[in-house]
Design a protein around this motif. Structure first.
Motif, PDB file in Angstrom:
ATOM      1  N   THR A 307       0.730  -1.240  -0.082  1.00  0.00           N
ATOM      2  CA  THR A 307       0.062  -0.096   0.029  1.00  0.00           C
ATOM      3  C   THR A 307       0.762   1.428   0.057  1.00  0.00           C
ATOM      4  O   THR A 307       0.567   2.233  -0.723  1.00  0.00           O
ATOM      5  CB  THR A 307      -1.034   0.100   1.307  1.00  0.00           C
ATOM      6  N   SER A 308       2.061   1.139   0.676  1.00  0.00           N
ATOM      7  CA  SER A 308       2.735   2.435   0.718  1.00  0.00           C
ATOM      8  C   SER A 308       3.444   2.628  -0.578  1.00  0.00           C
ATOM      9  O   SER A 308       3.604   3.835  -1.060  1.00  0.00           O
ATOM     10  CB  SER A 308       3.711   2.242   1.802  1.00  0.00           C
ATOM     11  N   TRP A 309       3.679   1.587  -1.397  1.00  0.00           N
ATOM     12  CA  TRP A 309       4.110   1.690  -2.746  1.00  0.00           C
ATOM     13  C   TRP A 309       3.231   2.485  -3.504  1.00  0.00           C
ATOM     14  O   TRP A 309       3.216   3.413  -4.131  1.00  0.00           O
ATOM     15  CB  TRP A 309       4.560   0.463  -3.155  1.00  0.00           C
ATOM     16  N   ILE A 351       8.442   5.453   2.230  1.00  0.00           N
ATOM     17  CA  ILE A 351       7.276   5.613   2.653  1.00  0.00           C
ATOM     18  C   ILE A 351       6.865   4.346   3.547  1.00  0.00           C
ATOM     19  O   ILE A 351       6.927   3.414   3.032  1.00  0.00           O
ATOM     20  CB  ILE A 351       5.989   5.802   1.581  1.00  0.00           C
ATOM     21  N   SER A 352       6.462   4.775   4.705  1.00  0.00           N
ATOM     22  CA  SER A 352       6.143   3.296   5.673  1.00  0.00           C
ATOM     23  C   SER A 352       5.143   3.428   6.629  1.00  0.00           C
ATOM     24  O   SER A 352       5.406   4.289   7.347  1.00  0.00           O
ATOM     25  CB  SER A 352       7.320   2.658   6.021  1.00  0.00           C
ATOM     26  N   GLN A 353       3.960   2.645   6.675  1.00  0.00           N
ATOM     27  CA  GLN A 353       3.190   2.915   7.885  1.00  0.00           C
ATOM     28  C   GLN A 353       3.987   2.572   9.121  1.00  0.00           C
ATOM     29  O   GLN A 353       4.138   3.449  10.137  1.00  0.00           O
ATOM     30  CB  GLN A 353       1.907   1.874   7.700  1.00  0.00           C
ATOM     31  N   SER A 354       4.298   1.450   9.111  1.00  0.00           N
ATOM     32  CA  SER A 354       5.129   0.817  10.386  1.00  0.00           C
ATOM     33  C   SER A 354       6.559   1.396  10.974  1.00  0.00           C
ATOM     34  O   SER A 354       6.956   1.602  11.961  1.00  0.00           O
ATOM     35  CB  SER A 354       5.245  -0.678  10.264  1.00  0.00           C
ATOM     36  N   GLY A 355       7.086   2.048   9.800  1.00  0.00           N
ATOM     37  CA  GLY A 355       8.341   2.344   9.903  1.00  0.00           C
ATOM     38  C   GLY A 355       9.518   1.515  10.181  1.00  0.00           C
ATOM     39  O   GLY A 355      10.726   1.674  10.657  1.00  0.00           O
ATOM     40  N   GLU A 356       9.076   0.111   9.861  1.00  0.00           N
ATOM     41  CA  GLU A 356      10.044  -1.054  10.288  1.00  0.00           C
ATOM     42  C   GLU A 356       9.911  -2.027   9.256  1.00  0.00           C
ATOM     43  O   GLU A 356      10.962  -3.234   9.437  1.00  0.00           O
ATOM     44  CB  GLU A 356       9.397  -1.872  11.502  1.00  0.00           C
ATOM     45  N   THR A 357       9.514  -1.804   8.046  1.00  0.00           N
ATOM     46  CA  THR A 357       9.588  -2.825   6.884  1.00  0.00           C
ATOM     47  C   THR A 357      11.023  -3.143   6.628  1.00  0.00           C
ATOM     48  O   THR A 357      11.648  -1.880   6.245  1.00  0.00           O
ATOM     49  CB  THR A 357       8.627  -2.283   5.937  1.00  0.00           C
ATOM     50  N   ALA A 358      11.342  -4.185   6.469  1.00  0.00           N
ATOM     51  CA  ALA A 358      12.731  -4.742   6.184  1.00  0.00           C
ATOM     52  C   ALA A 358      13.247  -4.237   5.065  1.00  0.00           C
ATOM     53  O   ALA A 358      14.368  -3.507   4.937  1.00  0.00           O
ATOM     54  CB  ALA A 358      12.976  -6.264   6.430  1.00  0.00           C
ATOM     55  N   LYS A 491      -8.230  -8.563  -2.355  1.00  0.00           N
ATOM     56  CA  LYS A 491      -7.596  -9.955  -2.103  1.00  0.00           C
ATOM     57  C   LYS A 491      -7.042 -10.099  -0.577  1.00  0.00           C
ATOM     58  O   LYS A 491      -7.041 -11.217  -0.379  1.00  0.00           O
ATOM     59  CB  LYS A 491      -6.512 -10.065  -3.235  1.00  0.00           C
ATOM     60  N   GLU A 492      -6.451  -9.347  -0.180  1.00  0.00           N
ATOM     61  CA  GLU A 492      -5.922  -9.295   1.268  1.00  0.00           C
ATOM     62  C   GLU A 492      -6.881  -9.869   2.096  1.00  0.00           C
ATOM     63  O   GLU A 492      -6.775 -10.890   2.967  1.00  0.00           O
ATOM     64  CB  GLU A 492      -5.406  -8.102   1.849  1.00  0.00           C
ATOM     65  N   ILE A 493      -8.137  -9.191   2.326  1.00  0.00           N
ATOM     66  CA  ILE A 493      -9.016  -9.797   3.259  1.00  0.00           C
ATOM     67  C   ILE A 493     -10.372 -10.645   2.856  1.00  0.00           C
ATOM     68  O   ILE A 493     -10.851 -11.222   3.937  1.00  0.00           O
ATOM     69  CB  ILE A 493      -9.662  -8.469   4.019  1.00  0.00           C
TER      70      ILE A 493
HETATM   71  C1  F6R Z   1      -1.657  -3.813   2.529  1.00  0.00           C
HETATM   72  C2  F6R Z   1      -0.555  -3.592   3.431  1.00  0.00           C
HETATM   73  C3  F6R Z   1       0.951  -3.813   3.202  1.00  0.00           C
HETATM   74  C4  F6R Z   1       1.930  -3.059   3.497  1.00  0.00           C
HETATM   75  C5  F6R Z   1       3.150  -2.994   3.353  1.00  0.00           C
HETATM   76  C6  F6R Z   1       4.269  -2.164   3.851  1.00  0.00           C
HETATM   77  O1  F6R Z   1      -2.895  -3.572   3.284  1.00  0.00           O
HETATM   78  O2  F6R Z   1      -0.598  -3.199   4.727  1.00  0.00           O
HETATM   79  O3  F6R Z   1       1.013  -4.009   1.765  1.00  0.00           O
HETATM   80  O4  F6R Z   1       1.246  -1.691   2.844  1.00  0.00           O
HETATM   81  O5  F6R Z   1       3.722  -4.372   3.908  1.00  0.00           O
HETATM   82  O6  F6R Z   1       4.223  -1.722   5.066  1.00  0.00           O
HETATM   83  P1  F6R Z   1       4.530  -0.583   5.685  1.00  0.00           P
HETATM   84  O7  F6R Z   1       3.801   0.643   5.328  1.00  0.00           O
HETATM   85  O8  F6R Z   1       4.380  -0.712   7.138  1.00  0.00           O
HETATM   86  O9  F6R Z   1       6.082  -0.270   5.352  1.00  0.00           O
END
Ligand code: F6R
Length: 612
Positions: A307-309, A351-358, A491-493
């Motif tokens: 989603t961030s992409w 761009i990242s919601q969690s700020g932790e995506t590897a 598709k995710e949910i």
């Molecule tokens: C989709 C979803 C994932 C995240 C992806 C990046 O609903 O949640 O595709 O967007 O794993 O995560 P963040 O934004 O945390 O880096």
């Protein structure tokens, strides 16, 4: 992804650990376990499935009461299938050392062979178990657990958020971090170690964030920290600002629904204090010191996953069209391995919601290594990405618990809109033109609320399509990423196969799929390419596809073509995607509910993907 909770203090550990694991359920997992240190003996219980199943086995069971310290883990399987044996905690063959671990030990196979030669017997198929044996092995020659853990970690390659207990030392717990978040909550006479603040805030707001390469020895009344190479580090205690109510469902059936409905407020929060509507100005404190770099950048690179992409893809339209700067959008997972041509004239946004995506973190480090200015657009305050970037902005969406991202997406788009206006203005966009944009952005929360008011109609539509096997989502321009996002959400949910395409690309392949069983969702606002999208709708109609249109409130033409129309307010200046995605989030949500799936924790998915 995997959750960690450890407790050491004057209270009974088990209820605190189980409560913490429940609060971390949203991260996604497939098994769970606890280890308790009672009378110099470690008792472990593990179970495939949900925390509730584990809790049923240990709550009110006298075998798990009266412990001095304890820890729990929810596991998202990487090495070894999700079952009782592979669940954490893992213990060594003497039962002395117990570990819980998030991350991947890359050289586990070599370590395992060495340890087996020395007589260690392994019970599970996991990479994590080597850590328990390795630490126990070092304890034979090292005076204490702190030293044994550090010695072990010097042998390890990979990522870890790690908590270790020693049956012989019930007053001590060791926490270590490399590439996987770990936070230590500091209370009066107690400490809670967790992978996420959500497991801590019910007990204390004072926390210490561990950095990569750091190890802490935690006791009920204090802690000390060093690097794995024994260099002492003094840690600062900070205050977590999230409220407990923010991580609870507040009357909604699911977190995802709550988060969808929060969007007028979260979008507003992201603009608060930043948008000066009448002046046509934007002030972004975290970007002020790199303003010149942003204005002079030869190129802006937007990097993210999932989603961030998608947010980055919309940002590309905003920045190129309004701020007149060339933009590239990259998948973090691809970027990290392709020796990118990036340098000091480039500005890279992660761009990242969690700020932790590897993958995103690795892309950040790659861009930084090449001398680029690296900036974050992140939701989780205090997470790793903002701590490693040269600056950036928090999107202020608040905790997002539903695994499928909704409010973080619209907040990311809002942030990109603000950045766009700031750069455009600095490059000379006249105040009157900027004012049109700032007014438009300011109007978005109310427009989103207007779409949310149609929830019931979308719920009914979902009933009609809940048994579909496939879905196609089509859009053009800045609404093409909206189509991608709509397909991803569904598709995710709901586990229905769905694809997103630029509407005009349909005739180059996907059109072969269209028949009377194929629902096709068109995002078709009345913009410059509206007529073109209408032609694509005709093409689907001619092949009897079922057409669902996301169209503007004043569009009368669309009723003649579409089987179903969901109305959205008109929005100008590439901010339309923030509004147009809302019905797609609701459609995915209600279809999933109608199919009876686990909406907040869909199978196989994790909220924060901290492994490659
Ligand atoms: C989709 C979803 C994932 C995240 C992806 C990046 O609903 O949640 O595709 O967007 O794993 O995560 P963040 O934004 O945390 O880096």
């Amino acid at each position: 992804m995997c959750g960690i909770v450890g407790y050491l203090g004057f209270r009974e550990p088990l209820p605190i650990i189980l409560d913490g694991l429940r609060r971390l359920e949203y991260r996604g997992y497939d098994s769970a376990g606890v280890a308790l240190n009672r009378n110099g003996c470690i008792t472990v219980r593990k179970s495939a499935g949900k925390v509730a199943e584990l809790a049923a086995q240990v709550e009110s069971n006298p075998e798990y009461a009266g412990a001095r310290a304890g820890m729990g883990h929810s596991r998202w399987a990487t090495h070894g299938e999700p079952n009782d044996v592979n669940a954490h905690p893992h213990v060594d063959c003497t039962g002395r050392v117990a570990v819980i671990h998030n991350g991947i030990i890359e050289n586990y196979a070599a370590l395992k062979t060495q340890l087996q030669h020395r007589g260690h017997v392994f019970a599970s198929a996991t990479d994590t178990e080597v850590l328990a044996h390795l630490i126990e092995d070092f304890l034979r020659t090292t005076p204490d657990l702190y030293g044994a853990v550090k010695a072990s970690l010097r042998e390890v390659r990979g990522t870890y958020g790690l908590v270790v207990m020693d049956a012989h030392a019930p007053e001590v717990m060791i926490a270590a971090r490399m590439g996987s978040p770990l936070i230590i909550g500091v209370g009066e006479g107690e400490h809670i170690i967790a992978s996420d603040a959500a497991a801590i805030v019910a007990h204390t707001r004072q926390v210490v964030y561990l950095n990569d390469g750091e190890v802490s020895e935690v006791r009920p009344d204090g802690m000390r920290t060093s690097t794995i190479f024994d260099v002492p580090i003094s840690k600062e205690i900070t205050n977590v600002t999230i409220e407990l109510s923010q991580i609870e469902r507040g009357g909604y059936e699911h977190f995802m629904l709550k988060e969808i409905h929060e969007q007028p407020e979260t979008i507003r929060n992201g603009m608060r204090g930043r948008l000066r509507v009448e002046d046509g100005e934007v002030k972004l404190g975290g970007l002020e010191h790199v303003r010149d770099k942003l204005v002079q950048a030869k190129r802006i690179v937007l990097i993210g996953c999932g989603t961030s992409w998608h947010a980055g893809l919309v940002g590309e339209y905003m920045l190129e069209q309004i701020a007149k700067v060339p933009v590239e959008v990259e998948y973090a997972s691809e970027y990290r391995y392709r020796s990118p041509l990036v340098g000091k004239d480039d500005v890279v946004f992660l761009i990242s919601q969690s700020g932790e995506t590897a993958d995103t973190l690795a892309a950040l480090r790659e861009a930084k290594r090449h001398g680029a200015t690296v900036l974050g657009i992140v939701n989780v305050v205090g997470s790793t990405i903002p701590r490693e970037t040269d600056g950036g902005m928090y999107v202020h969406a608040g905790p997002e618990i539903g695994v499928a991202s909704t409010k973080a997406f619209t907040s990311q788009l809002t942030a990109l809109g603000l950045i766009t206006i700031m750069i455009a203005r600095a490059k000379g966009l006249p105040r009157e033109e900027a004012n049109v944009l700032t007014r438009e952005l300011a109007s978005i929360p109310d427009k989103v609320a207007r779409v949310l008011a149609q929830s019931d109609a979308i719920k009914q539509l979902a009933q009609e399509f809940k048994d579909s096997r496939n879905f196609l989502f089509l859009g053009r321009g800045a609404n093409f990423p909206v189509a991608l996002e709509g397909a991803l959400k569904l598709k995710e949910i709901s586990y229905i196969h769905a694809e997103g395409y630029p509407a005009a690309e349909m005739k180059h392949g996907p059109i072969a799929l269209i028949d009377e069983h194929m629902p096709v969702v068109f995002v078709v606002p009345k913009d410059a390419i509206y007529e073109k999208v209408l032609s694509n709708i005709h093409e689907v109609r001619a092949r009897k596809g079922q057409i669902i249109a996301i169209a503007n409130e004043d569009d009368t033409e669309i009723d003649k073509l579409a089987d179903h129309v969901i109305r959205v307010p008109r929005t100008y200046g590439f901010f339309g995607p923030i509004v147009n995605v809302i019905p797609l989030q609701l459609l995915a949500y209600y279809i999933a509910v109608a199919r009876g799936t686990n909406v907040d924790q869909p199978r196989n998915l994790a909220k924060s993907v901290t492994v490659e």
